[in-house]
Design a protein around this motif. Structure first.
Motif, PDB file in Angstrom:
ATOM      1  N   VAL A 115       0.450  -0.805   0.150  1.00  0.00           N
ATOM      2  CA  VAL A 115       0.004   0.008   0.166  1.00  0.00           C
ATOM      3  C   VAL A 115       1.034   1.363   0.196  1.00  0.00           C
ATOM      4  O   VAL A 115       1.553   1.556   1.581  1.00  0.00           O
ATOM      5  N   GLY A 116       0.792   2.110  -1.205  1.00  0.00           N
ATOM      6  CA  GLY A 116       1.535   2.888  -1.314  1.00  0.00           C
ATOM      7  C   GLY A 116       3.318   2.310  -1.571  1.00  0.00           C
ATOM      8  O   GLY A 116       3.969   1.025  -2.368  1.00  0.00           O
ATOM      9  N   ASP A 117       3.969   2.767  -0.586  1.00  0.00           N
ATOM     10  CA  ASP A 117       5.359   2.139  -0.405  1.00  0.00           C
ATOM     11  C   ASP A 117       6.025   1.035   0.504  1.00  0.00           C
ATOM     12  O   ASP A 117       6.489   0.464   1.257  1.00  0.00           O
ATOM     13  N   TRP A 118       4.785   0.872   1.539  1.00  0.00           N
ATOM     14  CA  TRP A 118       4.208  -0.207   2.764  1.00  0.00           C
ATOM     15  C   TRP A 118       4.478  -2.015   2.328  1.00  0.00           C
ATOM     16  O   TRP A 118       2.943  -2.274   1.751  1.00  0.00           O
ATOM     17  N   PRO A 119       4.703  -2.917   2.551  1.00  0.00           N
ATOM     18  CA  PRO A 119       4.663  -3.980   1.622  1.00  0.00           C
ATOM     19  C   PRO A 119       3.672  -4.679   3.107  1.00  0.00           C
ATOM     20  O   PRO A 119       4.059  -4.013   4.681  1.00  0.00           O
ATOM     21  N   VAL A 120       2.832  -5.440   3.147  1.00  0.00           N
ATOM     22  CA  VAL A 120       1.539  -5.811   3.179  1.00  0.00           C
ATOM     23  C   VAL A 120       0.988  -7.206   3.251  1.00  0.00           C
ATOM     24  O   VAL A 120       0.442  -7.807   4.434  1.00  0.00           O
ATOM     25  N   GLY A 121       1.817  -7.430   2.325  1.00  0.00           N
ATOM     26  CA  GLY A 121       2.032  -8.818   2.558  1.00  0.00           C
ATOM     27  C   GLY A 121       2.577  -9.346   1.012  1.00  0.00           C
ATOM     28  O   GLY A 121       3.244  -8.814   0.490  1.00  0.00           O
ATOM     29  N   HIS A 122       2.531 -10.728   0.715  1.00  0.00           N
ATOM     30  CA  HIS A 122       2.970 -11.476  -0.110  1.00  0.00           C
ATOM     31  C   HIS A 122       1.781 -12.311  -0.652  1.00  0.00           C
ATOM     32  O   HIS A 122       0.651 -13.416   0.032  1.00  0.00           O
ATOM     33  N   ALA A 123       1.642 -12.789  -2.001  1.00  0.00           N
ATOM     34  CA  ALA A 123       1.154 -13.942  -3.069  1.00  0.00           C
ATOM     35  C   ALA A 123       1.549 -14.491  -4.434  1.00  0.00           C
ATOM     36  O   ALA A 123       2.895 -13.298  -4.784  1.00  0.00           O
TER      37      ALA A 123
END
Length: 840
Positions: free
Chosen positions: A699-707
């Motif tokens: 979200v923006g430059d903030w990592p929130v997960g992986h897929a």
């Protein structure tokens, strides 16, 4: 807990016009329900009709000409001195039987032709195996007395004579009540405890079988020492010599054990089991001659082993409580004895043990060794610490009476258990809690019925209070609320009004709760199935997932008392539980599986703070609440999906398409859309995902997960289908939108244009799309990739990305010139940022 109703009624005495003999099994079961027990079933034994007699096996002829082992038995079904029988009645009958646990001369139960057994099985004379079978030799299961499949019911010698009515001998007019005992009522795992509550539920008088006289000890029965008083608060021992262990167990005792679900083994074992069921004190019998030196109770040492009575050699854990002599461990305390000191057929000197064990330690040991027993079941729920001498005396006298033993004068009694402390409460507190005006004296009377000693005194301005000293078998009575519960339980929950108070107006769901439900609904609408995986993980799972040794997900919160000894860590990611559920579904025959779960993970802090001790007398202070929150680990809400097989599935519409990393990324976009945020997708590299097919979600430059697609080594280690995909996203890391702006829908037509851009093969598609969006400005409504091409026409190391651009203005119809200018600006931005060039 199974128990014959007649055994429960044995300790009830008349009260006024009420008599125990007049209490029907149905009334007894209803009374137990009234005082808070869950009656699972009431088994009536009165299901046999027709002639059922005692028979003596006179002769056994093996029939060897058949594949199945079978025997033809001549059975005496009429007493040899009976001269009043009809001349046509045979004195012996030939009966075919396939069981081998009886011999010539044994007394058995015979169903004669015309009898009907439980289940509607009619007995008739019939020809089978080349012989005429004139009846049936019965097992306990066939008579409805229990589930033991050990063979034919063999009666002790001298209990009856051939031809005696077996219905009367077996007391088939009785019933067995089966109860589900809650963990807080350890006392109810005994006839003594259940009869006490049955007396309270029927207003009969309870006659306590534990009130027998216990003589003063004359020295020790055997030297015993306790090294860990917390593990074993009390150890009592009594010695009986000269016991004929081969003496038969009387049928009245066998019958009660059998109906309670315990198989008769030998006199010594049967006596200890009987006393355990009667009083609630598990016991163990040692062959005194097999003991080597003093008995010591301690924790096991690392590397020690013990062969238990079930024939299994067990490697002991330092947390296990063991009973030892000079040779080492001879028993797993509170669970099972060892083979070296068991009572054998040639034993005559028996040392009886009645100890008290630490409930949590017993529970951990039983689960660790997967060795649940009738003893551990009771010790886990606490046992009356004052019951040991009484139980030993009862067992010793039974061995003296039934096995011709001699009770030695000494009794060992080591340790000092902790007894419940007095509890003070307002005498009308039960009335206030229930909203019922109980008659005067109800509180004190009900507390006496559960064994409390009470005194009434005035406190706080003359208001009467009751001071109750709980009995030793009720360690759960620690505060006024516990006493209130007992009064209400015995008075009957049905007497409490069921009027619910009016609920105050609430403010509805919070924004976070609404988002969680919206996300869950969005995934369900997309065809995913919600599951609730196990929240605990085995430490070896991290190796199977290929996590590096320094991976932060390996740092977990450990459970002190796990449900399973192996799964003793709280999950830091949802994937282990989801992948285990996926594997289970695949093993059950499912092929196309798409699962999701929205739940908390537990992330320990770098430094664990001490949890403050907060009282319950009033609302915790703000400082206490802040301390509690600071001591808790972080517990963010994650959302995760796993996919295997086809998506979409094959059908009449055409063939299916295997699920791929793109489906996992699409699930992440669906979650973000439901949460009202936009995700950026960039190339990622994180186990357990495939390094070349893993997307990092931002979200923006903030990592929130992986897929993406799981690593092949992980798929192989966990036994998953090939190309299994997964996505996990930190839902709490997404911005929480309290209010979402309504979308502006332009009434004017769009202008559609396509562009094909040539970029380096390693340039992410998402970066090209973002560049087009930034250059297109407010008129660019949508960007969609519809074609990817690689080949000689674009050059080596290059690829062509074809996008569909949709332009629209909110207040007018766009002209071709305006749309073209916006398109050129988008292409120029892509050229500048990612080096794109228009494809010729």
């Amino acid at each position: 807990m199974r128990v014959p109703v007649s055994w429960l009624k044995n300790y009830l005495e008349p009260s006024g016009d009420l008599k125990p003999d007049e209490l029907t099994p149905e009334q007894a079961a209803e009374a137990l329900v009234k005082v808070g027990f869950e009656v699972e079933e009431l088994h009536s034994l009165d299901q046999v009709t027709g002639p059922l007699v005692v028979g003596r096996v006179a002769e056994i002829e093996p029939l060897t000409e058949f594949k199945k082992p079978i025997r033809f038995c001549l059975v005496e079904t009429v007493h040899e001195d009976d001269v009043d029988i009809d001349a046509d009645t045979p004195r012996t009958r030939g009966i075919i039987c396939g069981a081998f646990n009886f011999k010539e001369g044994d007394l058995v139960v015979v169903a004669l032709p015309g009898a009907v057994l439980p289940g509607g099985s009619e007995i008739a004379q019939r020809k089978t195996y080349g012989r005429v079978s004139d009846g049936m030799i019965c097992s306990t299961r066939e008579l409805g007395l229990g589930d033991d499949q050990g063979g034919i019911l063999v009666l002790p010698s001298g209990e009856a004579e051939p031809g005696d009515d077996a219905i009367e001998l077996l007391e088939l007019h009785d019933s067995v009540v089966e109860l589900a005992i809650t963990p807080d009522r350890g006392y109810a795992f005994s006839v003594r405890g259940l009869s006490r509550d049955l007396a309270a539920g029927t207003d009969l008088v309870f006659g306590d079988p534990a009130q027998g006289e216990v003589p003063q000890a004359e020295g020790d029965a055997y030297p015993v020492s306790i090294e860990d008083a917390e593990a074993c608060p009390r150890f009592v021992a009594r010695r009986v010599s000269g016991v004929d262990v081969d003496a038969p167990t009387p049928f009245w005792m066998q019958r009660r054990l059998m109906l309670a679900g315990i198989r008769s083994i030998s006199l010594a074992v049967d006596v200890t089991n009987y006393v355990m069921l009667e009083l609630g004190q598990p016991m163990h019998a040692y062959d005194t001659s097999a003991l080597n030196g003093d008995i010591v109770v301690r924790r096991a040492k690392k590397g020690e082993k013990l062969s238990t009575l079930d024939g299994v050699q067990r490697e002991l854990d330092p947390d296990d409580i063991v009973v030892c002599d000079a040779s080492g461990p001879i028993g797993l305390g509170g669970i099972m004895g060892g083979e070296t000191t068991e009572v054998r057929v040639d034993s005559s000197d028996i040392l009886l043990e009645a100890a008290v064990w630490d409930p949590p330690s017993i529970a951990r040991t039983a689960r660790r060794h997967k060795l649940g027993s009738e003893a551990s079941k009771r010790f886990e729920r606490t046992v009356d610490p004052m019951l040991g001498p009484v139980a030993l005396e009862r067992a010793a006298r039974l061995l003296r009476e039934l096995g011709d033993g001699t009770i030695q004068p000494g009794r060992t009694d080591v340790g000092q258990p902790t007894l419940p402390e007095a509890v003070t409460m307002p005498i009308d507190l039960p009335d206030q809690v229930a909203g019922v005006r109980y008659p005067r004296g109800v509180t004190v009377r009900r507390l006496h019925q559960i064994g409390c000693r009470t005194d009434v005194a005035s406190h706080e301005g003359g208001k009467p209070h009751v001071i109750a000293i709980p009995p030793p078998w009720r360690a759960d009575l620690k505060q006024p609320a516990d006493l209130v519960e007992e009064v209400l339980r015995l008075e009957g929950y049905d007497s409490i009004p069921s009027e619910l108070p009016a609920a105050s107006a609430g403010r509805g769901l919070s924004a976070a709760q609404r988002r969680r439900r919206t996300v869950s609904r969005a995934l369900a609408e997309a065809g995913y199935v919600e599951v609730l995986p196990f929240p605990f993980v085995d430490p070896s799972t991290w190796d199977a997932l290929g996590l590096p040794e320094d991976d932060v997900r390996r740092r977990t919160v450990k459970l002190l008392n796990p449900l399973e000894a192996d799964a003793n860590e709280l999950a830091t990611t949802l994937l282990p539980g989801l992948l285990e559920t996926l594997s289970r579904n695949i093993s059950r025959g499912a092929r196309d599986v798409a699962l999701y779960h929205v739940g908390q993970v537990v992330l320990p802090k770098a430094e664990q703070l001490e949890v403050p001790d907060v009282g319950v007398a009033g609302r915790p202070s703000d400082e206490d609440l802040a301390g509690l929150r600071a001591a808790l680990p972080q517990q963010p809400v994650h959302v995760a999906v796993v996919l295997a097989g086809d998506r979409p599935r094959a059908g009449w519409w055409g063939p299916g398409e295997p699920a791929s990393w793109a489906d996992a990324v699409a699930a992440a976009h669906r979650v973000a859309a439901a949460a009202g945020v936009e995700l950026r997708v960039v190339a990622g590299d994180l186990m357990p995902w495939h390094p070349g097919r893993c997307a990092q979600l931002r979200v923006g430059d903030w990592p929130v997960g992986h897929a993406g697609e799981l690593h092949p080594k992980v798929v192989e280690a966990l036994g998953l289908p090939k190309r299994t995909c997964a996505m996990e996203l930190d839902l709490d890391a997404l911005p929480l939108l309290e209010k979402r702006p309504a979308p502006d829908v332009s009434p004017y037509p769009p202008v559609l244009m396509d562009v094909a851009l040539v970029v380096d093969a390693d340039v992410p598609v998402a970066e090209v799309r973002d560049a087009l969006r930034s250059g297109g400005g407010e008129l660019l409504e949508d960007v969609a990739l519809f074609d990817v091409y690689t080949g000689e026409q674009v050059g080596e190391g290059k690829r062509s990305l074809a996008y569909s651009l949709r332009f629209r203005a909110p207040d007018r119809t766009l002209t071709a010139e305006e749309a073209t200018t916006a398109r050129d600006a988008a292409v120029a931005a892509a050229t500048e940022r990612v080096g794109a060039a228009l494809r010729a």
